[in-house]
Structure formats: structure tokens, C-alpha cells
Design an enzyme around this catalytic site. Structure first.
Site, short mmCIF file in Angstrom:
data_model
loop_
_atom_site.label_atom_id
_atom_site.label_comp_id
_atom_site.label_asym_id
_atom_site.label_seq_id
_atom_site.Cartn_x
_atom_site.Cartn_y
_atom_site.Cartn_z
N HIS A 466 0.84 -1.20 0.00
CA HIS A 466 0.00 0.00 0.00
C HIS A 466 0.88 1.26 0.00
CE1 HIS A 466 -3.72 2.24 1.35
NE2 HIS A 466 -2.79 3.09 1.75
N GLU A 467 1.81 1.32 0.94
CA GLU A 467 2.65 2.52 1.05
C GLU A 467 3.56 2.66 -0.17
OE1 GLU A 467 1.63 4.54 3.06
OE2 GLU A 467 0.51 3.23 4.41
ZN ZN Z 1 -3.04 5.14 2.07
#
Ligand code: ZN
Length: 690
Positions: A466-467
Site C-alpha cells: 500500500h505505502e
Molecule cells: Zn493510504
């Protein structure tokens, strides 16, 4: 130069090794004074004749970037390497920054100049110049800068009052939670509760000089009890305490009832929205978002309700059949966990040995190499703030540099919890010289031990992906103006598109093979575990979806349907939304809105739908890779060109259409949530709204 924070040369990496708390305030004061003087000069020059984008906007972009060079390292260190001295310096600086930002936002002369420049820049200019101006003009108007003096005064008063009341809402909630505790001496009643939760409760009892276990109403304890405690009365007790926090139904002191405050907050938001020309606060909130109108958002949410309700009813019926009795609200999480374990028998602890961090990173880097031709090269010469933080040079397929990435992945006491991507340096080309973007990727994984590397749960793998998605959005931008490059200027309801999109890869058998390798045997995740993991992804997908839709519709409707004559009607509207959406019964005492800090504390007000909105975009974008091949460079090239490179320079709906060849479709999210089209179209789904 004796203050390292004042090195604002283009592209200069922060001197993390030499920055000290005593550098912070002098550097900021110095920079703000320089920016103010420069702004004065620009305004003075503009009074002598017509202004152009080049003469006014480019220097302002430069000033913004100069300030970022000073402040970004400070806010980063405050988050990852906090000390009492740094915190003090940081807190002293916050009001200085806020005052400067208010001065700019409220500068009517500057607003008129932006408006004049906008006349000279054609709509849709490819470099994003017009989008930059339109964003700025919109934000000036939303801040009330165009209002006549009396109304402007009132607008400022409202904003100040709102800030106070929203903070008080959160404070009441915290105080109400702190005021509640439950003392237990009979171990048998605590059967099923995980050891670490009991450990904390035993410690709290010891600290209070009591025997047994003392529970507080923090979220981890609440979730642990509702999910694992076998004792039904205990679960009911916790459920009542949690869902009546800061309300008239709670045993806590009446001064902590958030009810009246919520009405006042809604009234103030409504008044502020009307002052700057909107019919209600929901419309005001959407002015900065990708969604075009309240009716569009409502129709979007209701479509998802219709599609999910039948599946939700089936999931709940299966759960009741499993439990063997009708379920009360405090039974749901407990029996759901039982059922989940029975169906999939999968636990974090079983998966962790297969996800040693070095292996996961290697696989993730290989993935971005396959998708975008990127190459990440560790550079140990670059100064960092902790020995375990690392810097990577990001190169394109031809070896040319495109940016930099700091990674700080292990939990430490002096580090804020959670995971995030932050902007260290923004891409900028204002005077012909190119400044490449640099990102921070921060997580809080367990550090390696003497005998094993850091071992990730699958949830943590998703977090890392995600990051990385956010970081790629920041790094791959081709926009030259910092205020709309990378993640800057991207609407709130679309900013999670690139990040959630990346999570999709971490569910693919092909990618799981690339990122897994048992830390002892080196073997990848066995196919049978891959299969169980993938099945567990959609467990209770419809019930989770309906819960989020209930929150979203409630948030939207209380802001869109507020009327000064009738007040907030909070419980009435909640009742209507629940009748239309929920399949799990709610307790009569339930005062969930009184603890809904996301919207009454600020942040997500009339914006809670953004979670689902962005999920539809990211699921549908990812589906293009499922259709064309997850490692196929063709959709990756399109995604990069249409979405990742454009920053805030382009209408995201148009960008999405350019990538997908059509508008976003909810089908992929339903499929990824385990909700099949067949179930959605069954008769008996019922109307979406009452
Ligand atoms: Zn996010």
C-alpha cells in the site's frame, strides 16, 4: 552554513545526521521572514502592470518549495525520531506555520492576481498550469477570501468555533472512555480472551493496587473481548459501554454527552457552507473531491447497497446457523471469528515465517521492476536518522535517476505508530533545472531478533505494498509544479487509488511466490496455504461492505439534509439509513454517532464515502491487470501514464477513463469482496432506500 535546515538548494537531501532541535525554530523563522519579504516584492511588482504565470506563480511555487525544504525534515524527524526537545521545538513552530498559511489563504490581493493570471492561461493546458490556478482559486473561495468584510468575519468565527467544538468532541470521547473500567477477579469469566490482552489488564490492576484484572475501554481491549470472550454477559457489558460512549445512554458523567455538541457542529458547518455559496456542507465538502455531486455519491452508495444486501443477509444467516441461535450485536464478532477459523484455519503466526522482510522487499522491488522498469539501488552514503533506515536511488530502465526513497520499516519507541508515505522532496522544474522527487516510506514492523529476520503477517505485507503504491505516485510524477506534482492536489477520494491498487498484487499466487520464502527452509508459501489465504480474503465481505456503506450514507445524509429549522435529526436519519442498509440488528441503546470521531472530529466530514469510492477505483484499475496479465507491462505503462504521472494536473475521472477506456465500474470491487453478480441480482434484495 551552520543551520543544516537552511540548505534549500534544489535537490539537496536533508542533512539528517546533523539536524538538531535547536536548528528548528530559527530555520523556520528565517524562512518565513524570507518568504514574506519575497511575497511583498511580488505584490509590489504586480501593482505596476499586468502579471503573468511566469512572473507571479512560478516564484510562489518556488517559495512553497523552499518552505518544504525547511519543514519536511522537521516533521519527518518528529514522527520517526522524537525527543522531548524536538517535540517542544516542533510545537512552538506549528502556530507560526498556521499563521503564515492563513495570511496566504486570506490574502484578497493575491486572490485577485490569481484570477487575473487564470484569464491568460487556456483551460486544459498540458503542463497543468490552469489546473494549478483553478485549485488555488477554489481554495481561496472555500476559505472565504471573496466575502464582504462582515460575512468574512463571521466565516472566520465559525471556523474557529468549529475547530474548538470538534476538538472537544474528541476530548469528551477520550474522557468518557477513560471514565469507564471493569474489574474482574474470576478468571473463569475471562475464558477465551488472548493472553496479551489479559496481561495488560493484569498490569493495570497491579498498578491500581487491586487483585485480578482491570479493563479499560481502549479499542484493542474492546475488540479482543468482543471477538474472543466466551462469556456472553461480559461481551454484552463491553458492547454497551462502547456503543454508548459520550452519550445520554452512558453511565459516564452527563457533561461528557456529545449529543448537543454534534448538533452545534452540524449547524456551524451548514452556516459556513451557505456563506461561501453552497446549499449544504456535503456540497461544500465535495467541491474539492473527485465525486461531482451529492446525488452522484448517494446513487453510488445505494448501488453498492443493492448489490451487497442479499449476500449480506446470506452471510448473516450462515453465521446464525453456525451459532445455533439468534445473534445479538455483542455475539456477532465472536461467532464470526469461530466460523472464520473453522472455515479457513489460517492464522498470522502460520504465515509469518514465509514472509521475512528482506525476501518481501526483494520481491516487491522485482515487481516494480517488471511493471515500470524501475531499479532501486541502496546507497549507504546518504545520511539517515537511525542505523536501520535506508536510502534507495530509484533509476529507470536505462539507469537514469528518477528519484529517491527512504525506508524506515521497524518499530521503535521514539516513532509514531502506523504506516505512511510522506513527501520529502517534490518534483520541480521552474527555471529549467529539474529537482527529482524523494519519498519517505515508514512502517512499524517488528525488528529482527538475534535468530530471525523481521517476519511479516500478510496484513503487514499488504501495508508495505500500500505505502509503496503511494510512493510510486509521488516518484513517477511528470508534473513540474510542486503544488500539483505527485500526490499534491489529488482529490481526497482518489488519493488512495494508487495505494490500494498495489495491494491487489499481494493476493496473486504469482506474486506471493515472488515475495515469500520460509526464513529457515527458503520454500515459498505452499499452494494449499495460498488458496486458504485467498479464500479468507472475502470472508464476510458483504457484511463489512454494508457496515461501511451505513457509515457513509449516514455521514452524507446528516450533512446534505441538515436544515436549520429542524436541527440535526441525527438518530432519526441513522434509523432510516439502518433500515435501508443494515442486516445485523442494532441495540436500542446504541449511540454510535456519539463516538464517530472520523466525521464529528473533522477530517472525514461528508467524506467518509471516500473509502469505498477509492476502493471501486483501485479494484477496477487492478482488474485491468487481471484481464491482461498481472505482470503485463502494457496496462502498467497505461496506468503509469494516465494515473501515476499526472499528479493533481488532471481531472481524475477523465484520467481513469483514459486508463480503463470507460468510467469506473463497481463489479471488480464486488468480486474482490466475494459478492457475486448472481447473488446481487437475486430477487428479494429489496429497494436500496426506505
Ligand atoms: Zn493510504
Amino acid at each position: 552554513m551552520d543551520n543544516p535546515l537552511l540548505d534549500t538548494r534544489a535537490g539537496a537531501l536533508p542533512a539528517f545526521a546533523t539536524i538538531r532541535p535547536e536548528h528548528v525554530e530559527p530555520a523556520l523563522q528565517d524562512r518565513l521572514a524570507a518568504n514574506r519579504a519575497a511575497l511583498e516584492r511580488l505584490l509590489a511588482a504586480s501593482r505596476n502592470g499586468p502579471v503573468s504565470f511566469e512572473d507571479l506563480i512560478l516564484p510562489l511555487e518556488e517559495l512553497g518549495d523552499q518552505l518544504q525544504h525547511v519543514w519536511s525534515p522537521v516533521s519527518h524527524l518528529h514522527a520517526v525520531a522524537n525527543t522531548p526537545e524536538l517535540r517542544e521545538a516542533y510545537n512552538r513552530c506549528l502556530p507560526l506555520l498556521a499563521r503564515y498559511q492563513t495570511e496566504i489563504a486570506q490574502n484578497a490581493e493575491l486572490y485577485r492576481l490569481f484570477a487575473a493570471v487564470a484569464q491568460t492561461v487556456p483551460e486544459g493546458r498540458a503542463d497543468g498550469a490552469r489546473a494549478l490556478l483553478d485549485h488555488a482559486l477554489r481554495d481561496f473561495r472555500l476559505a472565504g477570501v471573496t466575502l464582504p468584510p462582515e460575512q468574512k468575519q463571521r466565516f472566520m468565527e465559525i471556523m474557529e468555533a468549529l475547530a474548538g467544538k470538534q476538538a472537544l468532541f474528541e476530548q469528551n470521547l477520550l474522557d468518557a472512555m477513560a471514565a469507564w473500567s471493569h474489574h474482574e477477579t474470576d478468571a473463569a469469566k475471562l475464558d477465551g480472551i488472548p493472553a496479551n490482552t489479559l496481561e495488560r489488564a493484569a498490569e493495570a490492576a497491579r498498578a491500581a493496587g487491586r487483585k485480578g484484572w482491570l479493563f479499560h475501554l481502549d479499542q484493542p481491549s474492546y475488540v479482543a473481548v468482543l471477538t474472543h470472550a466466551r462469556n456472553r454477559e461480559l461481551r454484552a457489558l463491553f458492547h454497551r459501554a462502547w456503543s454508548t460512549r459520550a452519550s445520554d445512554q452512558a453511565p459516564s458523567p452527563p457533561g461528557l454527552d456529545n449529543g448537543p455538541l454534534m448538533d452545534e457542529i452540524l449547524a456551524l458547518r451548514h452556516e459556513a457552507a451557505e456563506l461561501v455559496g453552497y446549499t449544504d456542507f456535503a456540497e461544500y465538502s465535495l467541491a474539492t473531491k473527485m465525486a461531482a455531486s451529492v446525488s452522484e455519491v448517494r446513487a453510488f452508495l445505494e448501488r453498492l447497497v443493492v448489490a451487497s444486501r442479499f449476500a449480506g443477509r446470506s452471510e448473516f444467516a450462515e453465521l446464525e446457523a453456525h451459532a445455533g441461535h439468534a445473534l445479538e450485536p455483542w455475539d456477532v464478532a465472536f461467532h464470526a471469528e469461530e466460523l472464520r477459523l473453522r472455515k479457513f484455519a489460517i492464522s498470522d503466526e502460520e504465515l509469518r515465517p514465509y514472509f521475512p522482510l528482506p525476501r518481501v522487499l526483494e520481491g516487491l522491488f522485482a515487481l516494480v521492476g517488471r511493471l515500470y522498469g524501475l531499479h532501486l539501488e541502496a546507497d549507504g552514503q546518504v545520511a539517515v536518522w537511525h542505523p536501520t533506515a535506508r536510502f534507495f536511488r530509484v533509476l529507470d530502465s536505462g539507469g537514469a535517476p528518477i528519484g529517491g526513497l527512504y525506508m524506515d520499516l521497524y518499530a521503535r519507541p521514539e516513532k509514531r505508530s502506523g504506516a505512511w508515505m510522506d513527501d520529502c522532496i517534490s518534483r520541480k522544474r521552474l527555471d529549467g533545472r529539474l529537482q527529482l522527487p524523494v519519498a519517505h516510506l515508514v512502517c512499524n514492523f517488528a525488528p529482527p531478533t538475534a535468530t530471525a529476520p523481521s517476519l511479516l503477517s500478510h496484513d503487514e505485507v499488504l501495508t508495505l505494498f500500500h505505502e509503496m503504491g503511494h510512493a510510486l505516485h509521488h516518484l513517477l510524477t511528470r508534473i513540474d509544479y510542486p503544488s500539483i506534482s505527485g500526490i499534491h492536489g489529488v482529490p481526497w477520494d482518489a488519493v488512495e487509488l494508487p495505494s490500494q491498487f498495489m495491494e491487489g498484487f499481494a493476493w496473486e499466487p504469482e506474486i506471493l511466490a515472488m515475495i515469500s520464502g520460509h526464513h529457515e527452509s527458503g520454500l515459498p508459501l505452499p499452494p494449499e496455504l495460498v488458496e486458504r489465504l485467498r479464500q479468507s480474503r472475502v470472508f464476510h465481505g458483504a457484511l463489512h461492505m454494508l457496515r461501511q456503506l451505513e457509515f457513509s450514507l449516514f455521514d452524507l445524509r446528516i450533512h446534505a439534509e441538515y436544515s436549520p429549522g429542524q436541527g440535526g435529526r441525527i438518530m432519526k436519519l441513522l434509523g432510516e439509513v439502518r433500515d435501508a442498509v443494515a442486516v445485523v440488528p442494532a441495540a436500542r441503546y446504541d449511540r454510535f454517532p456519539n463516538g464517530f470521531a472520523h466525521i464529528f472530529g473533522g477530517g472525514y466530514a461528508a467524506g467518509y464515502y471516500s473509502y469505498k469510492w477509492a476502493e471501486v477505483l483501485s479494484s477496477d484499475a487492478y482488474a485491468a491487470f487481471e484481464e491482461e496479465g498481472v505482470l503485463n507491462p502494457a496496462p502498467a505503462a497505461r496506468f503509469r501514464r494516465e494515473i501515476l504521472e499526472v499528479g493533481g494536473s488532471r481531472d481524475i475521472a477523465a484520467a481513469f477513463r483514459a486508463f480503463r477506456g470507460r468510467p469506473p465500474d463497481i463489479a471488480a470491487l464486488l468480486r474482490h469482496s466475494g459478492i457475486t453478480a448472481a447473488a446481487a441480482s437475486e430477487t428479494g434484495t429489496g429497494p436500496a432506500t426506505a
